[in-house]
Design a protein around this motif. Structure first.
Motif, PDB file in Angstrom:
ATOM      1  N   TYR A  44       0.828  -1.210   0.000  1.00  8.33           N
ATOM      2  CA  TYR A  44       0.000   0.000   0.000  1.00  8.33           C
ATOM      3  C   TYR A  44       0.865   1.264   0.000  1.00  8.33           C
ATOM      4  N   HIS A  45       2.061   1.151   0.551  1.00  5.90           N
ATOM      5  CA  HIS A  45       2.992   2.290   0.494  1.00  5.90           C
ATOM      6  C   HIS A  45       3.460   2.511  -0.938  1.00  5.90           C
ATOM      7  N   TRP A  46       3.817   1.423  -1.616  1.00  2.00           N
ATOM      8  CA  TRP A  46       4.323   1.553  -2.984  1.00  2.00           C
ATOM      9  C   TRP A  46       3.249   2.061  -3.944  1.00  2.00           C
ATOM     10  N   VAL A  47       2.017   1.612  -3.746  1.00  2.00           N
ATOM     11  CA  VAL A  47       0.918   2.130  -4.569  1.00  2.00           C
ATOM     12  C   VAL A  47       0.762   3.628  -4.337  1.00  2.00           C
ATOM     13  N   SER A  48       0.875   4.042  -3.092  1.00  2.00           N
ATOM     14  CA  SER A  48       0.752   5.461  -2.774  1.00  2.00           C
ATOM     15  C   SER A  48       1.822   6.288  -3.472  1.00  2.00           C
ATOM     16  N   LEU A  55      -7.152   6.460  -3.102  1.00  2.00           N
ATOM     17  CA  LEU A  55      -8.110   5.359  -3.028  1.00  2.00           C
ATOM     18  C   LEU A  55      -7.437   4.013  -3.287  1.00  2.00           C
ATOM     19  N   LEU A  56      -6.565   3.958  -4.310  1.00  6.06           N
ATOM     20  CA  LEU A  56      -5.892   2.697  -4.622  1.00  6.06           C
ATOM     21  C   LEU A  56      -4.997   2.243  -3.472  1.00  6.06           C
ATOM     22  N   SER A  57      -4.295   3.175  -2.879  1.00 12.28           N
ATOM     23  CA  SER A  57      -3.429   2.845  -1.749  1.00 12.28           C
ATOM     24  C   SER A  57      -4.253   2.351  -0.568  1.00 12.28           C
ATOM     25  N   TYR A  58      -5.374   2.990  -0.347  1.00 12.43           N
ATOM     26  CA  TYR A  58      -6.265   2.595   0.754  1.00 12.43           C
ATOM     27  C   TYR A  58      -6.770   1.166   0.551  1.00 12.43           C
ATOM     28  N   LEU A  59      -7.237   0.856  -0.658  1.00 13.06           N
ATOM     29  CA  LEU A  59      -7.743  -0.484  -0.942  1.00 13.06           C
ATOM     30  C   LEU A  59      -6.631  -1.528  -0.845  1.00 13.06           C
ATOM     31  N   THR A  60      -5.447  -1.168  -1.308  1.00 12.84           N
ATOM     32  CA  THR A  60      -4.322  -2.102  -1.229  1.00 12.84           C
ATOM     33  C   THR A  60      -3.936  -2.363   0.226  1.00 12.84           C
ATOM     34  N   GLY A  61      -4.031  -1.332   1.053  1.00 13.17           N
ATOM     35  CA  GLY A  61      -3.758  -1.521   2.471  1.00 13.17           C
ATOM     36  C   GLY A  61      -4.722  -2.510   3.102  1.00 13.17           C
ATOM     37  N   TRP A  62      -5.995  -2.424   2.721  1.00 15.57           N
ATOM     38  CA  TRP A  62      -6.978  -3.379   3.221  1.00 15.57           C
ATOM     39  C   TRP A  62      -6.675  -4.790   2.718  1.00 15.57           C
ATOM     40  N   LEU A  63      -6.277  -4.899   1.454  1.00 15.23           N
ATOM     41  CA  LEU A  63      -5.983  -6.214   0.881  1.00 15.23           C
ATOM     42  C   LEU A  63      -4.827  -6.900   1.605  1.00 15.23           C
ATOM     43  N   THR A  64      -3.753  -6.159   1.858  1.00 12.18           N
ATOM     44  CA  THR A  64      -2.608  -6.761   2.544  1.00 12.18           C
ATOM     45  C   THR A  64      -2.942  -7.080   4.001  1.00 12.18           C
ATOM     46  N   ALA A  65      -3.733  -6.214   4.626  1.00 13.20           N
ATOM     47  CA  ALA A  65      -4.142  -6.486   6.002  1.00 13.20           C
ATOM     48  C   ALA A  65      -4.998  -7.750   6.064  1.00 13.20           C
ATOM     49  N   ILE A  66      -5.951  -7.876   5.120  1.00 12.02           N
ATOM     50  CA  ILE A  66      -6.783  -9.079   5.057  1.00 12.02           C
ATOM     51  C   ILE A  66      -5.912 -10.306   4.811  1.00 12.02           C
ATOM     52  N   GLY A  67      -5.025 -10.184   3.823  1.00 10.39           N
ATOM     53  CA  GLY A  67      -4.215 -11.332   3.435  1.00 10.39           C
ATOM     54  C   GLY A  67      -3.408 -11.902   4.572  1.00 10.39           C
ATOM     55  N   ALA A 117      -2.581   1.347  10.267  1.00 11.01           N
ATOM     56  CA  ALA A 117      -3.294   2.204  11.217  1.00 11.01           C
ATOM     57  C   ALA A 117      -2.565   3.522  11.446  1.00 11.01           C
ATOM     58  N   ARG A 118      -1.213   3.517  11.351  1.00 15.14           N
ATOM     59  CA  ARG A 118      -0.462   4.768  11.491  1.00 15.14           C
ATOM     60  C   ARG A 118      -0.883   5.788  10.436  1.00 15.14           C
ATOM     61  N   ASP A 119      -1.305   5.280   9.272  1.00  9.99           N
ATOM     62  CA  ASP A 119      -1.757   6.171   8.204  1.00  9.99           C
ATOM     63  C   ASP A 119      -3.267   6.363   8.214  1.00  9.99           C
ATOM     64  N   ARG A 120      -3.916   5.917   9.299  1.00 10.56           N
ATOM     65  CA  ARG A 120      -5.351   6.092   9.527  1.00 10.56           C
ATOM     66  C   ARG A 120      -6.199   5.448   8.434  1.00 10.56           C
ATOM     67  N   ARG A 144     -11.766   8.795   3.916  1.00  8.10           N
ATOM     68  CA  ARG A 144     -11.394   9.757   2.873  1.00  8.10           C
ATOM     69  C   ARG A 144     -11.051  11.129   3.447  1.00  8.10           C
ATOM     70  N   HIS A 145     -11.501  11.387   4.671  1.00 10.27           N
ATOM     71  CA  HIS A 145     -11.174  12.655   5.325  1.00 10.27           C
ATOM     72  C   HIS A 145      -9.877  12.561   6.131  1.00 10.27           C
ATOM     73  N   GLU A 146      -9.468  11.340   6.505  1.00  2.00           N
ATOM     74  CA  GLU A 146      -8.308  11.171   7.374  1.00  2.00           C
ATOM     75  C   GLU A 146      -7.115  10.530   6.683  1.00  2.00           C
ATOM     76  N   TYR A 147      -7.377   9.564   5.795  1.00  2.14           N
ATOM     77  CA  TYR A 147      -6.293   8.832   5.144  1.00  2.14           C
ATOM     78  C   TYR A 147      -5.714   9.657   4.001  1.00  2.14           C
ATOM     79  N   THR A 148      -4.409   9.849   4.034  1.00  5.61           N
ATOM     80  CA  THR A 148      -3.754  10.633   2.984  1.00  5.61           C
ATOM     81  C   THR A 148      -2.807   9.785   2.141  1.00  5.61           C
ATOM     82  N   GLY A 149      -2.401   8.650   2.661  1.00  3.59           N
ATOM     83  CA  GLY A 149      -1.438   7.806   1.948  1.00  3.59           C
ATOM     84  C   GLY A 149      -0.031   8.135   2.392  1.00  3.59           C
TER      85      GLY A 149
END
Length: 466
Positions: free
Chosen positions: A78-82, A92-104, A309-312, A452-457
């Motif tokens: 998710y960092h690299w996507v950002s 948005l892409l970074s946010y979704l990727t962060g969820w994917l890696t967390a789920i995985g 979570a550090r990136d909210r 979307r108001h807190e996460y900046t990537g």
């Protein structure tokens, strides 16, 4: 990378080598997943399919390794996507990727703990002749393994590097302690039977379709090497040799498929050795090493959601991102891993193929995160500014390797969501697709409402030298 370091780095080369070996657990994990191959594809698929996915995944991890060289961070994909996605969609892409890696990683933790629990249950069934198999026994054993792994990552966290060094020795020694008895005492299959006869025990319209679905097993062994790409050759070699050993010493397939242990590899061990003591010792090695994998997975999975979570990017990020004073671990993230893994183990109560569902969900999540990440790099190579400096580069072949990796991932992701056999019922359905879509719906709702108001990537925090 824009964040203050709050965790002590107390691993050295040997202990890091041990961590990377056990968290992958390549040859160990292929044993409980052997049942997938026997259902779809057969022994020939394990041999040729393993070679195919090893080559394909090498392209993927070469792409990942280059990105890791540019931005070595716990955030990973998710960092690299950002960093590399087009600015308009990077958030948005970074946010979704962060969820994917967390789920995985959360799901893989549950999957390995489930393997340990059900292998232990299988060992009980082997030794207790009148044992009656109940799925809830496996679920309780799985939760016990999870609790043990969590306890080790909290109370004994300072001992983790020492244990990883010891387990590294057992990872190598245990490998030989299993393959040598199988080659010495086990039966021998002919090369034609082992390497050229593909099977379709899943009831699919063709052997080809069955084989594509059966690639789940060799592929699963090779997912997750982005955390230590340099370990790929070692672990692929060990897993491949173990796979070859299994297919040549398999013996009577009917006794393997009808085993009361519900673990074909345990029956392979017993048929080869004809000894309860020998089988118990060999299976105990697998249980110990997979338990060590669980301990390492807790560290990986908890730090993944802590980083996100550090990136909210998660609900309760402010709470999750805190590191408890004096612990040197993200204790709250560890507790979340305990809860998630325990809940996932309950799938076993209503499904006869719970491991396939858990394994598929984790695999698809991680593989899609790879796909998004590499796609962003391809777009950056073609249309964006030059990539950041890196110590390890793919050079002029980078674009072609990235595109080949994407082409390899597409069919793998598609077939990973399929059930193992037909006709499909509620009990043998691969529910990973439902869980995957449900989780992404939750993620999108949270994004619209709050993230979307807190996460900046993380790219917003990166400070690079010009």
């Amino acid at each position: 990378m824009g964040h203050k370091q709050v965790l002590r780095r107390n691993f050295r080369f040997v202990t890091m080598l041990g961590f990377a070996s056990t968290v992958m657990a390549s040859w160990e994990i292929i044993l409980p997943l052997f049942t997938f191959v026997l259902t779809d594809g057969g022994t020939a698929l394990l041999f040729w399919g393993f070679i195919a996915v090893a080559i394909g995944q090498s392209l993927v991890y070469a792409s990942i390794a280059e990105m890791a060289s540019m931005s070595p961070t716990a955030g990973g994909q998710y960092h690299w996507v950002s960093e590399f996605a087009p600015p308009k969609i990077q958030k948005l892409l970074s946010y979704l990727t962060g969820w994917l890696t967390a789920i995985g990683w959360q799901v893989y933790l549950a999957g390995v703990c489930f393997m340990v629990g059900t292998i232990t249950q299988g060992l009980i069934a082997l030794n207790v002749q009148d044992y009656v198999w109940h799925n809830w026994h496996g679920t309780l054993l799985t939760i016990a393994v999870i609790v043990f792994s969590i306890a080790f990552n909290t109370i004994l966290a300072f001992r983790l590097p020492l244990i990883e060094g010891i387990v590294l020795f057992l990872h190598i020694a245990g490998f030989f302690a299993i393959i040598i008895p199988l080659w010495v005492t086990g039966p021998r299959a002919s090369p034609r039977e082992a390497l050229l006869e593909f099977t379709n025990n899943g009831g699919w319209p063709s052997v080809g379709l069955s084989s594509m679905i059966g690639l789940t097993a060799p592929m699963s062994v090779l997912i997750g090497f982005d955390c230590a790409v340099h370990m790929l050759v070692i672990n692929v070699t060990l897993a491949f040799v173990m796979g070859v050993t299994l297919i040549f010493t398999l013996g009577d397939i009917d006794s393997i498929l009808s085993t009361p242990t519900y673990q074909p590899f345990i029956q392979v061990f017993f048929n080869a050795t004809q000894s309860y003591g020998g089988t118990n010792a060999m299976v105990a090695i697998v249980i110990i090493l997979l338990t060590a994998c669980c301990i390492s997975e807790v560290a990986t999975a908890s730090r993944q959601i802590w980083s996100f979570a550090r990136d909210r990017g998660l609900p309760g990020s402010a709470w999750l991102a805190q590191v408890s004073p004096g612990w040197n671990i993200p204790l709250r993230a560890v507790c979340v891993s305990l809860t998630v893994s325990s809940l996932l183990s309950c799938i076993n109560l209503g499904s006869s193929v719970a491991l396939n569902a858990i394994n598929s969900l984790g695999g698809v999540s991680i593989l899609i995160s790879y796909f998004i990440t590499i796609s962003c790099v391809v777009q950056r190579r073609i249309r964006g500014p030059p990539l950041p400096p890196r110590r390890w580069s793919l050079g002029g072949f980078g674009l072609y390797i990235n595109i080949a990796a994407l082409l390899f991932l597409i069919p793998i992701i598609f077939f990973a969501l399929w059930p193992l056999a037909t006709p499909v019922t509620a009990s043998n359905m691969n529910w990973s697709s439902v869980m995957f879509c449900g989780t992404l719906i939750i993620a999108m709702i949270y994004y619209v409402v709050k993230a979307r108001h807190e996460y900046t990537g993380p790219v917003m925090h990166v400070k690079r030298d010009v």
